[in-house]
Design a protein around this motif. Structure first.
Motif, PDB file in Angstrom:
ATOM      1  N   ALA A   1       0.817  -1.218   0.000  1.00  0.00           N
ATOM      2  CA  ALA A   1       0.000   0.000   0.000  1.00  0.00           C
ATOM      3  C   ALA A   1       0.849   1.266   0.000  1.00  0.00           C
ATOM      4  CB  ALA A   1      -0.932  -0.012   1.210  1.00  0.00           C
ATOM      5  N   THR A   2       1.970   1.270   0.727  1.00  0.00           N
ATOM      6  CA  THR A   2       2.802   2.476   0.816  1.00  0.00           C
ATOM      7  C   THR A   2       3.342   2.874  -0.554  1.00  0.00           C
ATOM      8  OG1 THR A   2       3.443   1.903   3.092  1.00  0.00           O
ATOM      9  CG2 THR A   2       4.819   3.507   1.919  1.00  0.00           C
ATOM     10  N   SER A   3       3.877   1.907  -1.276  1.00  0.00           N
ATOM     11  CA  SER A   3       4.427   2.188  -2.606  1.00  0.00           C
ATOM     12  C   SER A   3       3.328   2.622  -3.574  1.00  0.00           C
ATOM     13  CB  SER A   3       5.131   0.947  -3.159  1.00  0.00           C
ATOM     14  OG  SER A   3       6.199   0.547  -2.328  1.00  0.00           O
ATOM     15  N   ILE A   4       2.179   1.949  -3.508  1.00  0.00           N
ATOM     16  CA  ILE A   4       1.080   2.280  -4.417  1.00  0.00           C
ATOM     17  C   ILE A   4       0.587   3.697  -4.156  1.00  0.00           C
ATOM     18  CG2 ILE A   4      -1.304   1.700  -5.018  1.00  0.00           C
ATOM     19  CD1 ILE A   4      -0.572  -1.241  -4.418  1.00  0.00           C
ATOM     20  N   ARG A   5       0.439   4.054  -2.872  1.00  0.00           N
ATOM     21  CA  ARG A   5      -0.027   5.403  -2.536  1.00  0.00           C
ATOM     22  C   ARG A   5       0.951   6.469  -3.041  1.00  0.00           C
ATOM     23  NH1 ARG A   5      -1.776   2.993   2.737  1.00  0.00           N
ATOM     24  NH2 ARG A   5      -4.056   3.193   2.807  1.00  0.00           N
ATOM     25  N   ARG A   6       2.231   6.217  -2.838  1.00  0.00           N
ATOM     26  CA  ARG A   6       3.234   7.220  -3.233  1.00  0.00           C
ATOM     27  C   ARG A   6       3.195   7.451  -4.735  1.00  0.00           C
ATOM     28  NH1 ARG A   6       7.186   4.905  -1.190  1.00  0.00           N
ATOM     29  NH2 ARG A   6       8.019   3.829  -3.018  1.00  0.00           N
ATOM     30  N   VAL A   7       3.153   6.377  -5.510  1.00  0.00           N
ATOM     31  CA  VAL A   7       3.146   6.506  -6.967  1.00  0.00           C
ATOM     32  C   VAL A   7       1.843   7.157  -7.442  1.00  0.00           C
ATOM     33  CG1 VAL A   7       3.158   5.215  -9.135  1.00  0.00           C
ATOM     34  CG2 VAL A   7       4.681   4.538  -7.278  1.00  0.00           C
ATOM     35  N   ALA A   8       0.722   6.769  -6.831  1.00  0.00           N
ATOM     36  CA  ALA A   8      -0.571   7.319  -7.233  1.00  0.00           C
ATOM     37  C   ALA A   8      -0.621   8.819  -6.982  1.00  0.00           C
ATOM     38  CB  ALA A   8      -1.696   6.618  -6.478  1.00  0.00           C
ATOM     39  N   ARG A   9      -0.081   9.263  -5.860  1.00  0.00           N
ATOM     40  CA  ARG A   9      -0.102  10.694  -5.555  1.00  0.00           C
ATOM     41  C   ARG A   9       0.821  11.470  -6.490  1.00  0.00           C
ATOM     42  NH1 ARG A   9      -0.021   9.745   1.024  1.00  0.00           N
ATOM     43  NH2 ARG A   9      -2.247   9.210   1.188  1.00  0.00           N
ATOM     44  N   GLN A  10       1.979  10.905  -6.837  1.00  0.00           N
ATOM     45  CA  GLN A  10       2.880  11.574  -7.770  1.00  0.00           C
ATOM     46  C   GLN A  10       2.229  11.711  -9.145  1.00  0.00           C
ATOM     47  OE1 GLN A  10       6.421   9.193  -7.738  1.00  0.00           O
ATOM     48  NE2 GLN A  10       7.202  10.058  -5.804  1.00  0.00           N
ATOM     49  N   LEU A  11       1.532  10.654  -9.575  1.00  0.00           N
ATOM     50  CA  LEU A  11       0.878  10.694 -10.880  1.00  0.00           C
ATOM     51  C   LEU A  11      -0.287  11.681 -10.880  1.00  0.00           C
ATOM     52  CD1 LEU A  11       0.690   9.439 -13.730  1.00  0.00           C
ATOM     53  CD2 LEU A  11      -0.806   7.679 -12.762  1.00  0.00           C
ATOM     54  N   ALA A  12      -1.080  11.670  -9.820  1.00  0.00           N
ATOM     55  CA  ALA A  12      -2.229  12.564  -9.741  1.00  0.00           C
ATOM     56  C   ALA A  12      -1.804  14.026  -9.625  1.00  0.00           C
ATOM     57  CB  ALA A  12      -3.108  12.182  -8.556  1.00  0.00           C
ATOM     58  N   ALA A  13      -0.578  14.263  -9.137  1.00  0.00           N
ATOM     59  CA  ALA A  13      -0.105  15.640  -8.937  1.00  0.00           C
ATOM     60  C   ALA A  13       0.384  16.291 -10.229  1.00  0.00           C
ATOM     61  CB  ALA A  13       1.017  15.654  -7.895  1.00  0.00           C
ATOM     62  N   ILE A  14       0.491  15.553 -11.319  1.00  0.00           N
ATOM     63  CA  ILE A  14       0.911  16.150 -12.590  1.00  0.00           C
ATOM     64  C   ILE A  14      -0.157  17.149 -13.041  1.00  0.00           C
ATOM     65  CG2 ILE A  14       1.429  15.683 -15.018  1.00  0.00           C
ATOM     66  CD1 ILE A  14       2.409  12.923 -14.204  1.00  0.00           C
ATOM     67  N   GLU A  15       0.223  18.392 -13.232  1.00  0.00           N
ATOM     68  CA  GLU A  15      -0.753  19.449 -13.494  1.00  0.00           C
ATOM     69  C   GLU A  15      -1.531  19.214 -14.788  1.00  0.00           C
ATOM     70  OE1 GLU A  15       1.001  23.294 -13.361  1.00  0.00           O
ATOM     71  OE2 GLU A  15       1.629  23.147 -11.254  1.00  0.00           O
ATOM     72  N   ASP A  16      -0.832  18.793 -15.830  1.00  0.00           N
ATOM     73  CA  ASP A  16      -1.502  18.601 -17.118  1.00  0.00           C
ATOM     74  C   ASP A  16      -1.814  17.121 -17.388  1.00  0.00           C
ATOM     75  OD1 ASP A  16       1.142  17.855 -17.342  1.00  0.00           O
ATOM     76  OD2 ASP A  16       1.352  18.587 -19.418  1.00  0.00           O
ATOM     77  N   LEU A  17      -2.146  16.391 -16.355  1.00  0.00           N
ATOM     78  CA  LEU A  17      -2.416  14.954 -16.486  1.00  0.00           C
ATOM     79  C   LEU A  17      -3.540  14.691 -17.489  1.00  0.00           C
ATOM     80  CD1 LEU A  17      -1.967  12.014 -15.536  1.00  0.00           C
ATOM     81  CD2 LEU A  17      -3.640  12.466 -13.715  1.00  0.00           C
ATOM     82  N   GLN A  18      -4.642  15.442 -17.339  1.00  0.00           N
ATOM     83  CA  GLN A  18      -5.778  15.217 -18.224  1.00  0.00           C
ATOM     84  C   GLN A  18      -5.416  15.521 -19.675  1.00  0.00           C
ATOM     85  OE1 GLN A  18      -9.144  14.158 -17.058  1.00  0.00           O
ATOM     86  NE2 GLN A  18      -9.043  13.613 -19.222  1.00  0.00           N
ATOM     87  N   GLN A  19      -4.657  16.609 -19.903  1.00  0.00           N
ATOM     88  CA  GLN A  19      -4.275  16.975 -21.262  1.00  0.00           C
ATOM     89  C   GLN A  19      -3.347  15.924 -21.877  1.00  0.00           C
ATOM     90  OE1 GLN A  19      -4.263  18.981 -18.660  1.00  0.00           O
ATOM     91  NE2 GLN A  19      -5.798  20.532 -19.206  1.00  0.00           N
ATOM     92  N   ARG A  20      -2.434  15.411 -21.072  1.00  0.00           N
ATOM     93  CA  ARG A  20      -1.528  14.368 -21.572  1.00  0.00           C
ATOM     94  C   ARG A  20      -2.319  13.129 -22.011  1.00  0.00           C
ATOM     95  NH1 ARG A  20       4.182  14.259 -19.224  1.00  0.00           N
ATOM     96  NH2 ARG A  20       4.502  16.299 -18.278  1.00  0.00           N
ATOM     97  N   VAL A  21      -3.278  12.729 -21.172  1.00  0.00           N
ATOM     98  CA  VAL A  21      -4.056  11.523 -21.454  1.00  0.00           C
ATOM     99  C   VAL A  21      -4.956  11.731 -22.667  1.00  0.00           C
ATOM    100  CG1 VAL A  21      -5.828   9.962 -20.541  1.00  0.00           C
ATOM    101  CG2 VAL A  21      -3.972  10.740 -19.063  1.00  0.00           C
ATOM    102  N   ASP A  22      -5.563  12.922 -22.769  1.00  0.00           N
ATOM    103  CA  ASP A  22      -6.481  13.197 -23.885  1.00  0.00           C
ATOM    104  C   ASP A  22      -5.766  13.328 -25.224  1.00  0.00           C
ATOM    105  OD1 ASP A  22      -8.612  13.099 -22.180  1.00  0.00           O
ATOM    106  OD2 ASP A  22      -8.774  15.282 -21.924  1.00  0.00           O
ATOM    107  N   SER A  23      -4.449  13.550 -25.198  1.00  0.00           N
ATOM    108  CA  SER A  23      -3.680  13.642 -26.443  1.00  0.00           C
ATOM    109  C   SER A  23      -2.907  12.354 -26.733  1.00  0.00           C
ATOM    110  CB  SER A  23      -2.701  14.820 -26.376  1.00  0.00           C
ATOM    111  OG  SER A  23      -1.783  14.638 -25.304  1.00  0.00           O
ATOM    112  N   SER A  24      -3.176  11.314 -25.965  1.00  0.00           N
ATOM    113  CA  SER A  24      -2.459  10.052 -26.122  1.00  0.00           C
ATOM    114  C   SER A  24      -2.936   9.288 -27.350  1.00  0.00           C
ATOM    115  CB  SER A  24      -2.644   9.176 -24.876  1.00  0.00           C
ATOM    116  OG  SER A  24      -3.996   8.762 -24.769  1.00  0.00           O
ATOM    117  N   HIS A  25      -2.164   8.277 -27.726  1.00  0.00           N
ATOM    118  CA  HIS A  25      -2.516   7.432 -28.872  1.00  0.00           C
ATOM    119  C   HIS A  25      -3.858   6.731 -28.635  1.00  0.00           C
ATOM    120  CE1 HIS A  25      -1.841   4.873 -32.352  1.00  0.00           C
ATOM    121  NE2 HIS A  25      -2.103   3.804 -31.606  1.00  0.00           N
ATOM    122  N   GLU A  26      -4.067   6.238 -27.435  1.00  0.00           N
ATOM    123  CA  GLU A  26      -5.312   5.531 -27.112  1.00  0.00           C
ATOM    124  C   GLU A  26      -6.506   6.473 -27.195  1.00  0.00           C
ATOM    125  OE1 GLU A  26      -7.341   2.011 -26.250  1.00  0.00           O
ATOM    126  OE2 GLU A  26      -5.225   2.360 -26.719  1.00  0.00           O
TER     127      GLU A  26
END
Length: 300
Positions: free
Chosen positions: A167-192
């Protein structure tokens, strides 16, 4: 379409007529009678009469009785075999089900069915169940389907436990990923995202409107839920005197971190998000995903 429907109804009528005529012959009713008797294989008296007529036909076919069996008797006998087999299979299913409701073991059922053992009796019951749908139109699972379902449940429980243990490792990685300011823009411009956009409106000449991918928002909501969970004091659970409050809280935590693991897993695939400018985070997510998948292979 209408012609096909009429043809299907005609075929069903022919089947019912054939069965009625076969039943009439085997119960010694004249085939040329104006009104054929209603086909009813559940009538005990009718079944006894059919059994006697059927035995006579078989004896004539063997040459034991004379005269020889007629063409009509032979065909009626063949159809009777099919009709009786259907009834006996259905009766066997009902009686086996009743035996189980009365807690008769599969071993005893197998003994009286003259089968090899418990597994053979249970397999026979499943085969009969598949042939007869439930009142709601569904069919029971086959043995293979039940095994796969049980295996899937075990795998899901094991995956939840692995997530809880890490749980500790998962929480740390999840918070780092969620903290990316342009996360939504990156995902919406992805190949998928581009593929999903093209699939959404394949036949329009106009440029389709961009629908945001849902997992970034779900990730941030789950991170917020986890933080709220961690800041909420533990309350005793009214469980009738059993002190299981720790267990209930652990299950809540397992559910949250398991969902976090699944959401972080999206970012492990470069088709879903470009993290080339964040190589450290990308490697951490990839390692976490690989460790989880490796543990899943071992559990199988």
């Amino acid at each position: 379409m209408k012609t096909t429907s009429n043809s299907a109804r005609s075929q069903r009528s022919d089947v019912q007529l054939n069965r009625a005529r076969a039943w009439a012959l085997l119960t010694e009713n004249a085939l040329h009678a104006r009104r054929l008797p209603r086909y009813d294989s559940d009538s005990p008296g009718r079944l006894m009469a059919i059994a006697r007529a059927y035995d006579r036909i078989c004896l004539r076919a063997e040459g034991v009785l004379q005269p020889d069996a007629t063409e009509s008797e032979i065909l009626a006998g063949l159809l009777a075999i099919r009709m009786l087999r259907e009834k006996l299979d259905h009766d066997e299913l009902k009686l086996t089900t009743l035996a189980r409701t009365k807690r008769i073991t599969w071993a005893r059922i197998a003994e009286w069915q003259e089968l090899s053992g418990r597994q053979a009796a249970e397999r026979r019951h499943l085969q009969l169940s598949r042939a007869h749908t439930r009142p709601d139109g569904t069919a029971p699972r086959t043995q293979n389907e039940r095994v796969e379902y049980a295996r899937e449940l075990r795998g899901r429980r094991a995956e939840r436990q692995w997530a809880l243990d890490h749980a500790t490792s998962i929480r740390r990685v999840a918070r780092q990923l969620a903290a990316i300011e342009d996360l939504q823009q990156r995902v919406d411009s992805s190949h998928e995202a581009r593929i999903m956009q093209a699939i959404g409106k394949p036949n329009t000449k106009e440029k389709p409107s961009q629908e945001p991918m849902v997992w970034p928002r779900a990730l941030r909501e789950c991170v917020a839920e986890d933080e709220h969970f961690g800041n909420t004091p533990q309350h005793p659970v009214d469980d009738g005197g059993l002190d299981d409050s720790d267990w209930h809280r652990q299950q809540q935590e397992a559910d949250i971190v398991h969902r976090l693991l699944g959401l972080v897993g999206y970012a492990a695939n470069p088709r879903n998000i470009d993290l080339s400018d964040l190589p450290g985070l990308a490697d951490t997510i990839s390692n976490l995903q690989n460790d989880s998948q490796q543990a899943a292979k071992i559990r199988r």
